[in-house]
Enzyme design. Structure first.
Site, PDB file in Angstrom:
ATOM      1  CE  LYS A   1      -3.940  -2.213   2.292  1.00 30.23           C
ATOM      2  NZ  LYS A   1      -4.953  -2.113   3.364  1.00 30.23           N
TER       3      LYS A   1
ATOM      4  CG  ASP B   1      -8.374  -0.051   3.861  1.00 30.74           C
ATOM      5  OD1 ASP B   1      -9.128  -0.904   3.355  1.00 30.74           O
ATOM      6  OD2 ASP B   1      -7.141  -0.202   3.944  1.00 30.74           O
TER       7      ASP B   1
HETATM    8  P1  NAP Z   1      -0.032  -3.501  10.978  1.00 31.10           P
HETATM    9  O1  NAP Z   1       0.208  -2.300  10.150  1.00 31.10           O
HETATM   10  O2  NAP Z   1       1.015  -4.539  11.085  1.00 31.10           O
HETATM   11  O3  NAP Z   1      -0.374  -2.963  12.477  1.00 31.10           O
HETATM   12  C1  NAP Z   1      -0.607  -3.866  13.520  1.00 31.10           C
HETATM   13  C2  NAP Z   1      -0.929  -3.098  14.805  1.00 31.10           C
HETATM   14  O4  NAP Z   1      -1.274  -4.054  15.813  1.00 31.10           O
HETATM   15  C3  NAP Z   1       0.236  -2.277  15.348  1.00 31.10           C
HETATM   16  O5  NAP Z   1      -0.282  -1.147  15.998  1.00 31.10           O
HETATM   17  C4  NAP Z   1       0.874  -3.245  16.357  1.00 31.10           C
HETATM   18  O6  NAP Z   1       1.511  -2.594  17.434  1.00 31.10           O
HETATM   19  C5  NAP Z   1      -0.359  -3.939  16.905  1.00 31.10           C
HETATM   20  N1  NAP Z   1      -0.023  -5.270  17.391  1.00 31.10           N
HETATM   21  C6  NAP Z   1       0.445  -6.308  16.663  1.00 31.10           C
HETATM   22  N2  NAP Z   1       0.653  -7.377  17.455  1.00 31.10           N
HETATM   23  C7  NAP Z   1       0.327  -6.991  18.721  1.00 31.10           C
HETATM   24  C8  NAP Z   1       0.341  -7.635  19.988  1.00 31.10           C
HETATM   25  N3  NAP Z   1       0.753  -8.910  20.119  1.00 31.10           N
HETATM   26  N4  NAP Z   1      -0.065  -6.947  21.069  1.00 31.10           N
HETATM   27  C9  NAP Z   1      -0.460  -5.657  20.953  1.00 31.10           C
HETATM   28  N5  NAP Z   1      -0.499  -4.980  19.784  1.00 31.10           N
HETATM   29  C10 NAP Z   1      -0.106  -5.652  18.678  1.00 31.10           C
HETATM   30  O7  NAP Z   1      -1.343  -4.278  10.530  1.00 31.10           O
HETATM   31  P2  NAP Z   1      -2.640  -3.652   9.806  1.00 31.10           P
HETATM   32  O8  NAP Z   1      -2.453  -3.692   8.345  1.00 31.10           O
HETATM   33  O9  NAP Z   1      -2.943  -2.360  10.469  1.00 31.10           O
HETATM   34  O10 NAP Z   1      -3.753  -4.766  10.148  1.00 31.10           O
HETATM   35  C11 NAP Z   1      -4.187  -4.958  11.470  1.00 31.10           C
HETATM   36  C12 NAP Z   1      -5.415  -5.879  11.510  1.00 31.10           C
HETATM   37  O11 NAP Z   1      -6.511  -5.262  10.835  1.00 31.10           O
HETATM   38  C13 NAP Z   1      -5.219  -7.249  10.842  1.00 31.10           C
HETATM   39  O12 NAP Z   1      -5.888  -8.210  11.621  1.00 31.10           O
HETATM   40  C14 NAP Z   1      -5.919  -7.078   9.498  1.00 31.10           C
HETATM   41  O13 NAP Z   1      -6.407  -8.315   8.975  1.00 31.10           O
HETATM   42  C15 NAP Z   1      -7.065  -6.171   9.911  1.00 31.10           C
HETATM   43  N6  NAP Z   1      -7.603  -5.394   8.775  1.00 31.10           N
HETATM   44  C16 NAP Z   1      -8.923  -5.567   8.452  1.00 31.10           C
HETATM   45  C17 NAP Z   1      -9.468  -4.826   7.424  1.00 31.10           C
HETATM   46  C18 NAP Z   1     -10.919  -5.018   7.076  1.00 31.10           C
HETATM   47  O14 NAP Z   1     -11.306  -4.650   5.956  1.00 31.10           O
HETATM   48  N7  NAP Z   1     -11.734  -5.546   7.974  1.00 31.10           N
HETATM   49  C19 NAP Z   1      -8.672  -3.918   6.699  1.00 31.10           C
HETATM   50  C20 NAP Z   1      -7.324  -3.762   7.056  1.00 31.10           C
HETATM   51  C21 NAP Z   1      -6.795  -4.508   8.099  1.00 31.10           C
HETATM   52  P3  NAP Z   1       3.053  -2.096  17.343  1.00 31.10           P
HETATM   53  O15 NAP Z   1       3.023  -0.760  16.667  1.00 31.10           O
HETATM   54  O16 NAP Z   1       3.497  -2.028  18.762  1.00 31.10           O
HETATM   55  O17 NAP Z   1       3.802  -3.145  16.529  1.00 31.10           O
END
Ligand code: NAP
Length: 299
Positions: free
Chosen positions: A84, A120
């Site tokens: 992205k 999004d």
């Molecule tokens: P990302 O950029 O990797 O961000 C992940 C976030 O979660 C970061 O803030 C990270 O914290 C935190 N995190 C990860 N592991 C953790 C843990 N063990 N304990 C506490 N915090 C934790 O991922 P993303 O792209 O934002 O996606 C996140 C989620 O949203 C995924 O499950 C994805 O499938 C979902 N999603 C859904 C949609 C939808 O259309 N429904 C769209 C996009 C994403 P740190 O900064 O400390 O690493």
């Protein structure tokens, strides 16, 4: 979720002709994307001679891939993890949403150049309304500060009364709060650490909780960003972006407290309907796209 098989999803396959208009999704990996069946179901339902294909693109090859799509006459494409930010850098023009979020998940290839958009945020907004959780005037607690959180906070910044971003790495929450406060925001935006003490402090006034962390997502299905020994506030609607599985540990906690809940399928569907409408310039068949996603997620 296991990758969908062609046998089980035969009805979602496109018929390719010389005249077929092409779109697709660039990801690495891309095998688990539900976007091809979701969009192909919509094209088939409306009788459109369009097809949506998965495109496995190595990160280092994104510039060639985008140039290739243009050369091949594609109408557009989606970009998923990890592309992205790269797509954002490769286009000629960005929509205000993509610019503010700092990432593009949708490419529109037009004669006058490449447009990068981010669906999004609007997808999340549509999903919130559909779940009867309108953000206006709400005190929102956003858990996580990654890529998805940027779109969520952008969407809430113009409608909610306040947004508090709590993240495991609090510095990232602060950077996001600063970036989104510069956008035309009406909400006050704060940041803090995602820990029990801070959650307990903000829980008393939150009336919308949004999980943007992967905690609860397969295979971490028993995990939750909300501590088990901290009562979930029953007045706070809970929107979990996770959609695999659809019933997460966090949603079980919120439901047990009597709060309204929604899984992330609506956002997934509506980021797709927004892209569909941008490319085809016609209303997306929302329920057909939702049914296709559900069919894939249930296989
Ligand atoms: P990302 O950029 O990797 O961000 C992940 C976030 O979660 C970061 O803030 C990270 O914290 C935190 N995190 C990860 N592991 C953790 C843990 N063990 N304990 C506490 N915090 C934790 O991922 P993303 O792209 O934002 O996606 C996140 C989620 O949203 C995924 O499950 C994805 O499938 C979902 N999603 C859904 C949609 C939808 O259309 N429904 C769209 C996009 C994403 P740190 O900064 O400390 O690493």
């Amino acid at each position: 979720m296991t990758p969908p098989t062609l046998d089980s999803l035969d009805w979602l396959r496109p018929n390719l002709l010389g005249s077929t208009k092409m779109v697709g999704v660039m990801g690495w990996p891309v095998e688990h994307s539900v976007s091809p069946p979701m969009h192909n179901a919509a094209f088939r339902h409306l009788g459109l001679d369009w097809a949506y294909v998965p495109l496995a693109v190595r990160p280092a090859e994104m510039p060639e891939a985008v140039a290739g799509l243009r050369a091949l006459g594609f109408i557009g494409a989606n970009a998923t993890v990890p592309h992205k930010r790269m797509l954002y850098d490769l286009v000629d023009e960005l929509t205000p949403a993509a610019r503010a979020i700092g990432a593009a998940n949708t490419l529109h290839i037009r004669p006058k150049g490449l447009l990068g958009h981010n669906t999004d945020a609007a997808g999340f907004q549509r999903a919130l309304r559909e779940a009867d959780m309108p953000p206006e005037g709400r005190h929102a607690l956003v858990l996580g500060a990654g890529g998805a959180a940027r779109a969520v906070v952008y969407a809430l910044a113009t409608s909610a009364a306040s947004v508090t971003i709590l993240n495991r790495t609090p510095e990232k929450a602060e950077v996001l709060a600063d970036a989104m406060s510069a956008a035309p925001a009406s909400a006050s935006i704060e940041a803090g650490p995602l820990d029990r003490k801070t959650l307990s402090r903000y829980a008393t006034r939150a009336d919308l909780v949004v999980n943007t962390t992967p905690l609860g997502m397969w295979p971490q299905v028993e995990r939750s960003p909300w501590p088990q020994d901290l009562p979930y506030p029953r007045e706070a609607s809970c929107y979990d972006l996770v959609y695999n599985p659809r019933q997460t540990q966090l949603l079980r906690q919120a439901q047990a407290a009597g709060a309204a809940i929604s899984d992330g399928l609506g956002m997934l569907v509506h980021q797709g309907t927004e892209a569909f409408e941008l490319w085809t310039q016609q209303p997306a068949p929302v329920e057909v796209m939702r049914a296709a996603c559900e069919a894939v997620l249930e296989t």
